[in-house]
Design an enzyme around this catalytic site. Sequence first.
Site, mmCIF file in Angstrom:
data_model
loop_
_atom_site.group_PDB
_atom_site.id
_atom_site.type_symbol
_atom_site.label_atom_id
_atom_site.label_comp_id
_atom_site.label_asym_id
_atom_site.label_seq_id
_atom_site.Cartn_x
_atom_site.Cartn_y
_atom_site.Cartn_z
ATOM 1 N N ASP A 97 0.827 -1.201 0.000
ATOM 2 C CA ASP A 97 0.000 0.000 0.000
ATOM 3 C C ASP A 97 0.870 1.264 0.000
ATOM 4 O OD1 ASP A 97 -2.236 -1.591 0.157
ATOM 5 O OD2 ASP A 97 -2.335 -1.490 2.348
HETATM 6 N N1 URA Z 1 -1.306 -6.082 3.692
HETATM 7 C C1 URA Z 1 -1.748 -4.815 3.771
HETATM 8 O O1 URA Z 1 -2.740 -4.543 4.433
HETATM 9 N N2 URA Z 1 -1.058 -3.858 3.133
HETATM 10 C C2 URA Z 1 0.065 -4.093 2.433
HETATM 11 O O2 URA Z 1 0.646 -3.169 1.870
HETATM 12 C C3 URA Z 1 0.514 -5.417 2.348
HETATM 13 C C4 URA Z 1 -0.185 -6.401 2.991
#
Ligand code: URA
Length: 241
Positions: free
Chosen positions: A101
């Site tokens: 993310d």
């Molecule tokens: N899980 C998440 O919630 N975000 C990420 O970036 C990777 C795994």
Amino acid sequence: MERLQKLIAESGYCSRRKAEELIINGDVRVDGVIIKELGAKFSKEAKIEIKGKTLKLEQKEYYLLNKPREYICSLSDEKGRKIVTDLIATKARIYPVGRLDYDTTGLLILTNDGELSNILMHPSSKVEKTYIAKIEGILSSEELNNLKRGIIIDGIKCRPNHVKVRKRDKVKNNDLVEVTIEEGRNHIVKRLFKELNHEVEKLTRIRYGFLELDGLKSGDYRILTNSEVRKLYSYKKISKK
Ligand code: URA
């Protein structure tokens, strides 16, 4: 000999699906002849032209990046946010293997090797990924047990391979939890904790399969060694078991 769409995708020109479209549209010539058949196989030495331009076979490149916050795992962003490939000095058309993310930091692999990327992203490869989540609030022992037993998200159970509370701060009211999972659904770690009514304040990926950050600073990257790339390819064998 390889299928034409695979040769095109491996060159880094486009995805395999896009290559199939180009072939069906009659945009692809091999050694001067238009090929519209998806099953046709050719050697890597064949001269492939797409819309009149000769395809250059790009050297494969493999990077391990410590992704900083506020970088997006995409090839472009309509909101003008910074993208992870900006951090890597290469002209090759690399892209991230899976996503972290915008606000997640940590270990990310980037490559222009579509075949390896497909292997690693395929659920049957079962690549373990370890995250450290700083969560709001303290996990009760019942919540911790629920997390260990697995949580249903969108009808599918996500059962971490390993869960451990690394640090507990009762004054600031948060836990630092290490979670190892195989699956790669979007926002999966945040969603696991959301199901337990805890927001994730910070999230970092510290391990991807056998690869670790090993002191790599945020925003820095290194080239994967040949032996690491071979080892990543071996996840394919695991997936066939
Ligand atoms: N899980 C998440 O919630 N975000 C990420 O970036 C990777 C795994």
